[in-house]
Scaffold this motif. Structure first.
Motif, mmCIF file in Angstrom:
data_model
loop_
_atom_site.group_PDB
_atom_site.id
_atom_site.type_symbol
_atom_site.label_atom_id
_atom_site.label_comp_id
_atom_site.label_asym_id
_atom_site.label_seq_id
_atom_site.Cartn_x
_atom_site.Cartn_y
_atom_site.Cartn_z
ATOM 1 N N UNK A 6 20.210 6.059 -18.314
ATOM 2 C CA UNK A 6 20.391 5.031 -17.290
ATOM 3 C C UNK A 6 19.569 5.296 -16.050
ATOM 4 N N UNK A 7 18.489 6.059 -16.200
ATOM 5 C CA UNK A 7 17.626 6.394 -15.067
ATOM 6 C C UNK A 7 16.755 5.196 -14.690
ATOM 7 N N UNK A 8 16.252 5.216 -13.478
ATOM 8 C CA UNK A 8 15.339 4.176 -13.023
ATOM 9 C C UNK A 8 14.283 4.800 -12.131
ATOM 10 N N UNK A 9 13.347 3.977 -11.735
ATOM 11 C CA UNK A 9 12.251 4.431 -10.895
ATOM 12 C C UNK A 9 12.111 3.457 -9.739
ATOM 13 N N UNK A 10 12.134 3.953 -8.528
ATOM 14 C CA UNK A 10 11.991 3.127 -7.340
ATOM 15 C C UNK A 10 10.719 3.544 -6.625
ATOM 16 N N UNK A 11 9.827 2.583 -6.408
ATOM 17 C CA UNK A 11 8.586 2.871 -5.690
ATOM 18 C C UNK A 11 8.631 2.181 -4.337
ATOM 19 N N UNK A 12 8.218 2.901 -3.327
ATOM 20 C CA UNK A 12 8.141 2.324 -1.988
ATOM 21 C C UNK A 12 6.889 2.849 -1.313
ATOM 22 N N UNK A 13 6.417 2.101 -0.354
ATOM 23 C CA UNK A 13 5.225 2.524 0.372
ATOM 24 C C UNK A 13 4.563 1.356 1.072
ATOM 25 N N UNK A 14 3.543 1.655 1.779
ATOM 26 C CA UNK A 14 2.820 0.646 2.530
ATOM 27 C C UNK A 14 2.061 -0.275 1.580
ATOM 28 N N UNK A 15 1.690 -1.451 2.056
ATOM 29 C CA UNK A 15 0.888 -2.363 1.233
ATOM 30 C C UNK A 15 -0.428 -1.699 0.820
ATOM 31 N N UNK A 16 -0.830 -1.962 -0.402
ATOM 32 C CA UNK A 16 -2.117 -1.457 -0.873
ATOM 33 C C UNK A 16 -2.095 -0.048 -1.430
ATOM 34 N N UNK A 17 -0.911 0.485 -1.702
ATOM 35 C CA UNK A 17 -0.845 1.867 -2.191
ATOM 36 C C UNK A 17 -0.756 1.978 -3.706
#
Length: 79
Positions: A59-70
């Motif tokens: 039940x794992x997931x992946x969350x990506x965050x960051x500035x635009x264009x990364x």
């Protein structure tokens, strides 16, 4: 599923998923990391896909965050 059926399924999913057309050919393999942080993100995404059966079972997931264009959208579409 034949190759043609897979292609049609992929095209149908892309038409309805809200992904901008410029990313519709994005893949993990076509991602070019421009700095060490981008390389680390690519490595994590590769590991996530390689270990998908275990990730799904857990039940794992992946969350990506960051500035635009990364590269978040490119990697997400690639996954």
């Amino acid at each position: 599923m034949t190759g043609e059926q897979a292609k049609n399924t992929t095209e149908t999913l892309l038409e309805h998923c809200g992904v901008n057309k410029r990313f519709q050919d994005a893949s993990i393999g076509s991602f070019v990391p421009v700095n060490p942080q981008a390389q680390e993100c690519l490595t994590i995404c590769q590991q996530f896909t390689t270990e998908w059966p275990q990730m799904q079972t857990a039940g794992s997931n992946l969350l990506m965050s960051g500035r635009p264009g990364t590269g978040k959208t490119h990697l997400a579409v690639g996954i």
